[in-house]
Design an enzyme around this catalytic site. Structure first.
Site, mmCIF file in Angstrom:
data_model
loop_
_atom_site.group_PDB
_atom_site.id
_atom_site.type_symbol
_atom_site.label_atom_id
_atom_site.label_comp_id
_atom_site.label_asym_id
_atom_site.label_seq_id
_atom_site.Cartn_x
_atom_site.Cartn_y
_atom_site.Cartn_z
ATOM 1 N N ASP A 98 -7.288 30.672 -34.133
ATOM 2 C CA ASP A 98 -6.576 30.842 -32.872
ATOM 3 C C ASP A 98 -6.122 32.295 -32.785
ATOM 4 O O ASP A 98 -5.484 32.806 -33.711
ATOM 5 C CB ASP A 98 -5.355 29.907 -32.835
ATOM 6 C CG ASP A 98 -5.158 29.264 -31.480
ATOM 7 O OD1 ASP A 98 -5.213 30.002 -30.479
ATOM 8 O OD2 ASP A 98 -4.960 28.039 -31.423
ATOM 9 N N ASP A 199 -5.887 32.450 -26.988
ATOM 10 C CA ASP A 199 -4.764 31.840 -26.281
ATOM 11 C C ASP A 199 -4.466 32.599 -24.981
ATOM 12 O O ASP A 199 -4.378 33.832 -24.986
ATOM 13 C CB ASP A 199 -3.542 31.873 -27.217
ATOM 14 C CG ASP A 199 -2.372 31.087 -26.687
ATOM 15 O OD1 ASP A 199 -2.508 29.866 -26.537
ATOM 16 O OD2 ASP A 199 -1.324 31.703 -26.420
ATOM 17 N N GLU A 256 -8.835 30.460 -23.462
ATOM 18 C CA GLU A 256 -7.962 29.568 -22.691
ATOM 19 C C GLU A 256 -7.558 30.298 -21.415
ATOM 20 O O GLU A 256 -6.969 31.375 -21.474
ATOM 21 C CB GLU A 256 -6.715 29.205 -23.512
ATOM 22 C CG GLU A 256 -5.797 28.251 -22.770
ATOM 23 C CD GLU A 256 -4.418 28.135 -23.406
ATOM 24 O OE1 GLU A 256 -3.809 27.054 -23.257
ATOM 25 O OE2 GLU A 256 -3.945 29.101 -24.023
ATOM 26 N N HIS A 329 -3.534 20.324 -28.211
ATOM 27 C CA HIS A 329 -2.146 20.305 -28.666
ATOM 28 C C HIS A 329 -1.145 20.410 -27.516
ATOM 29 O O HIS A 329 0.054 20.217 -27.728
ATOM 30 C CB HIS A 329 -1.916 21.460 -29.651
ATOM 31 C CG HIS A 329 -2.150 22.804 -29.044
ATOM 32 N ND1 HIS A 329 -3.400 23.257 -28.698
ATOM 33 C CD2 HIS A 329 -1.288 23.781 -28.679
ATOM 34 C CE1 HIS A 329 -3.319 24.464 -28.167
ATOM 35 N NE2 HIS A 329 -2.040 24.806 -28.143
ATOM 36 N N ASP A 330 -1.614 20.724 -26.306
ATOM 37 C CA ASP A 330 -0.732 20.881 -25.144
ATOM 38 C C ASP A 330 -0.826 19.721 -24.161
ATOM 39 O O ASP A 330 -0.168 19.749 -23.123
ATOM 40 C CB ASP A 330 -1.077 22.177 -24.386
ATOM 41 C CG ASP A 330 -0.615 23.430 -25.096
ATOM 42 O OD1 ASP A 330 0.352 23.345 -25.887
ATOM 43 O OD2 ASP A 330 -1.221 24.491 -24.885
#
Length: 559
Positions: A98, A199, A256, A329-330
């Site tokens: 990440d 991210d 993302e 995860h969100d």
């Protein structure tokens, strides 16, 4: 269609804090991941995406990084990471890191220097502005609620934080800052990592006017997204990332990108653009948003979900590439969001898996998805850990007059902590995740839903995912076939075909808990059909015309 290994891969996201605890401190760690590599290899995934494992004060569970070249103490050591990387490669799998470079932690040495004085050499590593009329430089709202600006007494200026106040935004206008980032990326690539999930990467370029955003729904703050989403230099920055860090490495990249359209994504992922392989878009995840965003938790329609996914399938066809996901995860657990987490949990989890994995793009599995893990309904807000959930509860209950019952209902449906409860490995204490006290409570349904039980049941969701992954390896059409939507106005059935050379796939998915009949285009019946996979037992010759059972899926191979 250009072939590539990352198009053919299946990615599994590991959220290390909740994956497996090896030392009993209640927090998942790198050695815990090592303990479960055989499980991931058995599932058949090719790439493991690790959510951040870097040193962090954990204001936002590792997405606030204080040292990009160190491992979070709670997760282990760099030697542990090196062992993990070696073990993953030995099993023929890859690791995707990440990359969080829109912001750092306020405890990063860069920020500590930056805030020390206006003439510090690292002052412009971050975005500082003087106040305006005794208030913030503009009216932007943070993604995590409240103002996106934090006043710092030491230099009498404000710094920008689009997320938590402990996550100051990095200033990508500064070439020295960019070189620091490229050197960090190169360091990890030289270590042997196989790619990056980037991210909120389309936040990097800010419109330098820093104008006020529009205020909607009687809100206190404005929407600054037109000034930081896909900003004026974003393509330049992504191309520079490629040239300065990624060139010469055969890696996988995914960005993302909240708020991105298929037209924009084609620019980000076009094969001759030199930017990214694929993007994470959020349009299908935004179904049910209302005046208070996801917390409104409004109803959604299957026709709308189909319209969005189809638009992305056709919009990136030929030049560009999709990432495919239901969970991360969100996001809440998909079986609770788009399926049925009660009576039809197993059937709907399998149907959702087939529906996604048969689309064109690279599929992402979020840990526990392959077990049909569900949302959790903690009784008290004190049992939640997610900063977004806690801030939103505080604002909506204490400032906007929501009842606690209304907010807790929204949290049960949409909180990020639904994805963050520990993996349920077996039916022992804490689901086998830890011998200590878990950092967040385990979902109490672990005696019924766990990996050991799923592994030992040939008809489980786990083995269904395993078969889907195997089909992807055996049939090029699953990866490269062209998509066409069928029955666009049907509110019960998601049906589509994939076409590649002389073959077709036919995918039928019932999203309802009652039977659903259908009529297919006549020309499909001219093919000889083999059923590749389904979640009910019926085995028929040719394409069945029987109504779909509740949450049934059928995938046919047509020649």
């Amino acid at each position: 269609m250009d072939k590539a290994w990352w198009k053919e891969a299946v990615v599994y996201q590991v959220y290390p804090r909740s994956f497996m605890d090896s030392d009993g401190d209640g927090i998942g760690d790198i050695n815990g991941i090592l303990m479960k590599l055989d499980y991931l290899q058995e599932l058949g995934v090719n790439v493991i995406w690790l959510s951040p494992v870097y040193q962090s004060p954990n204001d936002d569970n590792g997405y606030d990084i204080s040292d990009y070249k160190a491992i979070m103490t709670e997760f282990g050591t760099m030697a542990d990471f090196d062992r993990l990387l070696k073990a993953v490669h030995e099993r023929g799998m890859k690791i995707m890191m990440d990359l969080v470079v829109n912001h750092s932690s306020d405890e990063h040495p860069w920020f500590e220097e930056s805030r020390s004085s206006k003439d510090n050499p690292k002052r412009d590593y971050y975005i500082w502005k003087p106040g305006r009329n005794g208030k913030e430089p503009n009216n932007w709202e943070s993604i995590f609620k409240g103002s996106a600006w934090e006043y710092d007494e030491r230099t009498d200026e404000y710094y920008l934080h689009l997320f938590s106040r402990k996550q100051p935004d990095l200033n990508w206008e500064n070439p020295k800052l960019r070189e620091e980032i490229y050197s960090i990326m190169t360091w990890w690539l030289n270590k042997g990592v196989d790619g990056f999930r980037m991210d909120v990467i389309n936040f990097l370029s800010k419109d330098q006017s820093y104008s006020d955003g529009a205020i909607q729904h009687e809100k206190q703050y404005g929407d600054g997204s037109p000034f930081f989403l896909n900003g004026p230099r974003i393509h330049e920055f992504l191309q520079e990332i490629n040239q300065r860090a990624l060139s010469g490495h055969d890696v996988i990249t995914v960005g993302e990108m909240p708020g991105v359209t298929p037209e924009e994504a084609q620019l980000f992922t076009g094969k001759d653009r030199g930017e990214l392989h694929m993007v994470f878009q959020f349009e299908h995840m935004d179904l049910g948003k209302g005046p208070e965003g996801k917390w409104s938790n409004d109803k959604w329609k299957l026709t709308e979900l189909k319209r969005i996914l189809s638009k992305w399938q056709t919009g990136l066809e030929g030049d560009g590439w999709n990432s495919l996901y239901w969970n991360n995860h969100d996001q809440p657990r998909v079986v609770s969001r788009f399926g049925h987490d009660g009576k039809y949990r197993i059937e709907s989890a399998k149907m959702l898996a087939a529906c996604l994995h048969m689309l064109q793009g690279t599929p992402y599995i979020y840990q526990g998805e392959e077990l049909g893990m569900t949302n959790v309904a903690f009784e008290s807000i004190d049992e939640y850990r997610d900063i977004e959930t806690l801030n939103s509860y505080d604002e909506l209950v204490h400032s906007h007059g929501w009842s606690k019952e209304r907010m807790m209902s929204a949290i049960h449906a949409r909180s990020r902590d639904n994805a963050r409860t520990p993996i349920q490995w077996n039916d022992s204490r804490n689901g086998g995740f830890t011998k200590g006290t878990p950092w967040i409570k385990v979902n109490p349904n672990f005696p019924e839903i766990n990996a050991e039980k799923a592994y030992n049941d040939p008809n489980s969701i786990f083995h269904f995912y395993k078969k889907l992954i195997q089909l992807r390896k055996e049939h090029d059409i699953v990866v490269y076939g062209r998509f066409e939507l069928l029955l666009p106005d049907d509110e019960r059935i998601f049906a589509y075909t994939r076409s590649f050379e002389e073959e077709k796939l036919l995918v039928l998915c019932n999203f309802k808990e009652e039977q659903a009949s259908y009529t297919l285009p006549e020309e499909l019946h001219a093919y000889s059909a083999t059923k590749l996979i389904g979640n009910y037992d019926q085995e028929e010759e040719g394409i069945s015309s029987k109504p779909l059972q509740p949450y049934e899926c059928r995938v046919y191979h047509l020649k």
